[in-house]
Structures are given as structure tokens and as C-alpha cells.
Design a protein around this motif. Structure first.
Motif, PDB file in Angstrom:
ATOM      1  N   ARG A  19       0.808  -1.212  -0.018  1.00  0.00           N
ATOM      2  CA  ARG A  19      -0.019  -0.146  -0.071  1.00  0.00           C
ATOM      3  C   ARG A  19       0.870   1.201   0.133  1.00  0.00           C
ATOM      4  NH1 ARG A  19      -3.761  -2.207   4.965  1.00  0.00           N
ATOM      5  NH2 ARG A  19      -4.798  -3.981   3.859  1.00  0.00           N
ATOM      6  N   LEU A  20       2.140   1.226   0.199  1.00  0.00           N
ATOM      7  CA  LEU A  20       2.967   2.486   0.204  1.00  0.00           C
ATOM      8  C   LEU A  20       3.788   2.655  -0.904  1.00  0.00           C
ATOM      9  CD1 LEU A  20       4.584   1.490   3.785  1.00  0.00           C
ATOM     10  CD2 LEU A  20       2.621   3.259   3.292  1.00  0.00           C
ATOM     11  N   GLY A  21       3.899   3.657  -1.036  1.00  0.00           N
ATOM     12  CA  GLY A  21       4.939   4.049  -2.408  1.00  0.00           C
ATOM     13  C   GLY A  21       6.177   3.922  -2.057  1.00  0.00           C
ATOM     14  N   ARG A  22       7.101   4.939  -2.466  1.00  0.00           N
ATOM     15  CA  ARG A  22       8.748   4.802  -2.333  1.00  0.00           C
ATOM     16  C   ARG A  22       8.774   4.874  -0.809  1.00  0.00           C
ATOM     17  NH1 ARG A  22      13.326   5.774  -4.552  1.00  0.00           N
ATOM     18  NH2 ARG A  22      15.058   7.092  -3.459  1.00  0.00           N
TER      19      ARG A  22
ATOM     20  N   GLU B 191      13.230  11.985   2.300  1.00  0.00           N
ATOM     21  CA  GLU B 191      13.735  11.549   0.884  1.00  0.00           C
ATOM     22  C   GLU B 191      12.867  10.582   0.287  1.00  0.00           C
ATOM     23  OE1 GLU B 191      17.768  10.510   0.674  1.00  0.00           O
ATOM     24  OE2 GLU B 191      18.474  12.088   1.641  1.00  0.00           O
ATOM     25  N   CYS B 192      12.082   9.851   1.119  1.00  0.00           N
ATOM     26  CA  CYS B 192      11.378   8.898   0.401  1.00  0.00           C
ATOM     27  C   CYS B 192       9.795   9.029   0.594  1.00  0.00           C
ATOM     28  CB  CYS B 192      11.596   7.426   0.999  1.00  0.00           C
ATOM     29  SG  CYS B 192      13.519   6.880   0.690  1.00  0.00           S
ATOM     30  N   GLY B 193       9.374  10.050   1.466  1.00  0.00           N
ATOM     31  CA  GLY B 193       8.053  10.149   1.705  1.00  0.00           C
ATOM     32  C   GLY B 193       7.080   9.016   2.583  1.00  0.00           C
ATOM     33  N   HIS B 194       7.649   7.693   2.426  1.00  0.00           N
ATOM     34  CA  HIS B 194       7.377   6.938   3.469  1.00  0.00           C
ATOM     35  C   HIS B 194       8.316   6.126   3.977  1.00  0.00           C
ATOM     36  CE1 HIS B 194       2.906   7.122   1.777  1.00  0.00           C
ATOM     37  NE2 HIS B 194       3.682   7.057   0.681  1.00  0.00           N
ATOM     38  N   VAL B 195       8.005   5.612   5.504  1.00  0.00           N
ATOM     39  CA  VAL B 195       9.090   5.042   6.336  1.00  0.00           C
ATOM     40  C   VAL B 195       8.693   3.806   7.054  1.00  0.00           C
ATOM     41  CG1 VAL B 195      11.050   5.592   8.015  1.00  0.00           C
ATOM     42  CG2 VAL B 195       9.913   7.481   6.768  1.00  0.00           C
ATOM     43  N   ALA B 196       9.708   2.755   7.001  1.00  0.00           N
ATOM     44  CA  ALA B 196       9.308   1.528   7.515  1.00  0.00           C
ATOM     45  C   ALA B 196      10.259   1.240   8.673  1.00  0.00           C
ATOM     46  CB  ALA B 196       8.968   0.424   6.694  1.00  0.00           C
ATOM     47  N   VAL B 197      10.109   1.066   9.885  1.00  0.00           N
ATOM     48  CA  VAL B 197      11.141   0.781  10.718  1.00  0.00           C
ATOM     49  C   VAL B 197      10.790  -0.555  11.272  1.00  0.00           C
ATOM     50  CG1 VAL B 197      12.027   1.580  13.256  1.00  0.00           C
ATOM     51  CG2 VAL B 197      11.295   3.226  11.490  1.00  0.00           C
ATOM     52  N   SER B 198      11.929  -1.210  11.582  1.00  0.00           N
ATOM     53  CA  SER B 198      11.935  -2.762  12.349  1.00  0.00           C
ATOM     54  C   SER B 198      12.493  -2.368  13.618  1.00  0.00           C
ATOM     55  CB  SER B 198      12.609  -3.884  11.659  1.00  0.00           C
ATOM     56  OG  SER B 198      13.994  -3.531  11.564  1.00  0.00           O
ATOM     57  N   ILE B 199      12.092  -3.134  14.913  1.00  0.00           N
ATOM     58  CA  ILE B 199      12.515  -3.382  16.020  1.00  0.00           C
ATOM     59  C   ILE B 199      12.735  -4.787  16.303  1.00  0.00           C
ATOM     60  CG2 ILE B 199      12.556  -2.829  18.363  1.00  0.00           C
ATOM     61  CD1 ILE B 199      10.518  -0.356  17.755  1.00  0.00           C
TER      62      ILE B 199
ATOM     63  N   VAL C 213      10.763  -6.593   3.660  1.00  0.00           N
ATOM     64  CA  VAL C 213      10.343  -5.144   3.882  1.00  0.00           C
ATOM     65  C   VAL C 213      10.318  -4.481   2.317  1.00  0.00           C
ATOM     66  CG1 VAL C 213      10.594  -2.780   4.743  1.00  0.00           C
ATOM     67  CG2 VAL C 213      10.810  -4.577   6.042  1.00  0.00           C
ATOM     68  N   ARG C 214      11.294  -5.072   1.413  1.00  0.00           N
ATOM     69  CA  ARG C 214      11.348  -4.494   0.216  1.00  0.00           C
ATOM     70  C   ARG C 214      11.309  -3.171   0.092  1.00  0.00           C
ATOM     71  NH1 ARG C 214      13.241  -8.887  -2.863  1.00  0.00           N
ATOM     72  NH2 ARG C 214      12.189 -10.753  -2.099  1.00  0.00           N
ATOM     73  N   PRO C 215      12.440  -2.371   0.700  1.00  0.00           N
ATOM     74  CA  PRO C 215      12.358  -0.906   0.587  1.00  0.00           C
ATOM     75  C   PRO C 215      13.064  -0.519  -0.759  1.00  0.00           C
ATOM     76  CG  PRO C 215      14.340  -1.567   2.184  1.00  0.00           C
ATOM     77  CD  PRO C 215      13.320  -2.899   1.781  1.00  0.00           C
ATOM     78  N   ASP C 216      13.104   0.693  -0.816  1.00  0.00           N
ATOM     79  CA  ASP C 216      13.658   1.506  -1.853  1.00  0.00           C
ATOM     80  C   ASP C 216      15.074   1.757  -1.537  1.00  0.00           C
ATOM     81  OD1 ASP C 216      11.750   1.535  -4.440  1.00  0.00           O
ATOM     82  OD2 ASP C 216      10.498   2.347  -2.459  1.00  0.00           O
ATOM     83  N   VAL C 217      15.324   2.386  -0.257  1.00  0.00           N
ATOM     84  CA  VAL C 217      16.280   2.873   0.247  1.00  0.00           C
ATOM     85  C   VAL C 217      16.511   2.352   1.583  1.00  0.00           C
ATOM     86  CG1 VAL C 217      17.670   5.202   0.818  1.00  0.00           C
ATOM     87  CG2 VAL C 217      15.963   4.981  -1.115  1.00  0.00           C
TER      88      VAL C 217
END
Length: 283
Positions: free
Chosen positions: A16-19, A43-51, A135-139
Motif C-alpha cells: 500500500r506504500l509508495g517509495r 527523501e522517500c515520503g514513506h518510512v518503515a522501521v523494524s525493532i 520489507v522490500r524498501p527502495d532505500v
């Protein structure tokens, strides 16, 4: 902010998230972590964090069981920072039954932390490979405070094509120069004051370099002598190395990464600076 625990939930939310920028952490967050989150958001607009306190990167006798944890506080900080997705896996979510793969990055893991903590970087490389694969992030955003780790992860990402870009952000520091670290929580008042010897030593090395000193051993000795002047400091290593290969330098130097590991009381603290680049946190 969506908080999830399983791989399937991560993948569902990721779709559901973009970059997307990604900041992997072991929790007990401080402003150094949050600076990575802010950079990723910018820089990306969307952020994911793992703990996830990763057991495979701790050696025998290290502080896995006592590593500081405060997930409720962490989540509040991340929500305030505008994070979109937080993954809070259990060990079985990262390393499911039958897990039999270890990722090794040769060369840059044999020295410094790798020499002092055998198996540490295999644990780091393996867990980050899993996290990136889910997660498959862009950055990927990491901090320079863990210099060798950032070198390892850049190599890992390039070799295995796990992420398009790795951004290494400046070391976050307290007002007195101490590099922010979750392990600073272990310092008592006197050790906390003594811990500034790491940044003071690096500042002395930078001052010598900026004044024209280029001999590797002289720069290395300048840093070491500052640390040796504090009776609470127990040196593990002082390094002046190539910033890409981490091979120790001799003779005249141009680009150089100065790093050190020092035990102050209970915790073993790390810090570094790239002598050939500006480092506002060290002046």
C-alpha cells in the motif's frame, strides 16, 4: 502508523506504500535513530522501521539478555515522527523453523569489530538480508556511528541487489560530543563523563589532520594518547583505515577513517570520523 508482527502483515502493508525508506533498529530508540527516520521521511515520503534485538549478532557473554528494551516508548516516538510501518517480529518470525542460511561478507568483516567479535557481522548481514527481503524498501538508511557496519551493509546490498540505495547518515551526538548509543544507558554518572574521551580523541585527530599532518601512525598515536590519558578508558582498538576497505593505513594518507572501540565501565563504546570529510558534530 501500522504496527505488525508477521512477514505476511509486512508484505500486505508494503503493497500500500509508495517509495519507501527503511530503518532497521534494535529498539531503545534515541535521537540518532530518529534522525535516520526523519531523513528517510524527507527523501522517500514513506518510512518503515523494524525493532528486533537480533540474537545472532551477540557473542557468548555479551549483553543479549540485558540489552535495553522499551517498546512502548519506541512506538510513541515513531508515531510522533510520522512512521508509516513498524515491524516488531519475534525471533521465530525472522528465523523460522528450519532456518539454515548464514550470510557472510568477506574482507571488510575480518578487522576491527569483526576481529573483536567473531561471528558478529555474519549475524548482522543475515538479519539485514532477511529484513530487506521482507520489507522490500527502495532505500536503506543507516548511521555512520557504526562505521564498519555501514561498510558491510553497502557491500551486502550491492552484491546481492537487496536494495537500490544505502544512505549513510552522520553520527548523532550529545551536546558534549558523545555519540548517541543505546548502550549509553549502561553508563553511571562518572563513566558518562569519562565517555567523552572517545569524541575528544577523534577531535584531536581531526585537528592534527586539518593542521596538515598526514602520517598515518602519527595520527593514530595522537588519537590513542588522548584515550590513554583517561584512567577509566580501556582501549580495544584505535584504527586509521581506508574508509572503503577498512585496511589499516601506513605512511602518508589522503582519505582516512579514524575509529576506536573503548570500554568505559560496563559498556564497550564505538566512535569514528572520516578525517577527509567535514564532521559538524566534532567541529
Amino acid at each position: 502508523m501500522k504496527v505488525v508482527t508477521t512477514r505476511a502483515e509486512v508484505r500486505e502493508e508494503r503493497a500500500r506504500l509508495g517509495r519507501l525508506g527503511f530503518v532497521p533498529t534494535m529498539g531503545y530508540l534515541h535521537d540518532g535513530h530518529l534522525s535516520l527516520v526523519r531523513r528517510a521521511k524527507e527523501e522517500c515520503g514513506h518510512v518503515a522501521v523494524s525493532i528486533f534485538v537480533n540474537p545472532t549478532q551477540f557473542g557468548p557473554g555479551e549483553d543479549l539478555a540485558s540489552y535495553p528494551r522499551d517498546p512502548e516508548r519506541d512506538l510513541a516516538l515513531l508515531e510522533e515522527a510520522g512512521v508509516d510501518l513498524v515491524w516488531l517480529p519475534q525471533p521465530g518470525d525472522v528465523y523460522p523453523s528450519g532456518f539454515a542460511t548464514t550470510v557472510e561478507v568477506d574482507g571488510v568483516t575480518d578487522v576491527l569489530e569483526g576481529a573483536s567479535r567473531p561471528g558478529h557481522f555474519a549475524g548482522v548481514a543475515t538479519v539485514v538480508s532477511v529484513l530487506l527481503g521482507v520489507v522490500r524498501p527502495d532505500v536503506l538508511f543507516v548511521g555512520q556511528k557504526d562505521l564498519q557496519q555501514s561498510v558491510v551493509l553497502r557491500r551486502l546490498a550491492a552484491d546481492l541487489a537487496l536494495v537500490d540505495e544505502v544512505v549513510v547518515c552522520p553520527t548523532g551526538r550529545e551536546a558534549d560530543g558523545l555519540a548517541r548509543s543505546s548502550r549509553n544507558a549502561y553508563l553511571d554518572a562518572e563513566d558518562r563523563q569519562a565517555a567523552t574521551v572517545l569524541s575528544r580523541a577523534l577531535r584531536a585527530g581531526r585537528a592534527a589532520y586539518d593542521a596538515g599532518e598526514r602520517d598515518a601512525e602519527t595520527l593514530r598515536r595522537t588519537i590513542r594518547e588522548v584515550v590513554e590519558g583517561d584512567p577509566r578508558a580501556e582501549i580495544d582498538y584505535v584504527s586509521l583505515a581506508d574508509p572503503e576497505t577498512l585496511v589499516e593505513l601506513d605512511g602518508p594518507v589522503d582519505k582516512a577513517a579514524a575509529s576506536l572501540a573503548v570500554r568505559i565501565g560496563r559498556p564497550r563504546l564505538l566512535d569514528n570520523t572520516l578525517l577527509h570529510e567535514a564532521d559538524p558534530g566534532l567541529g
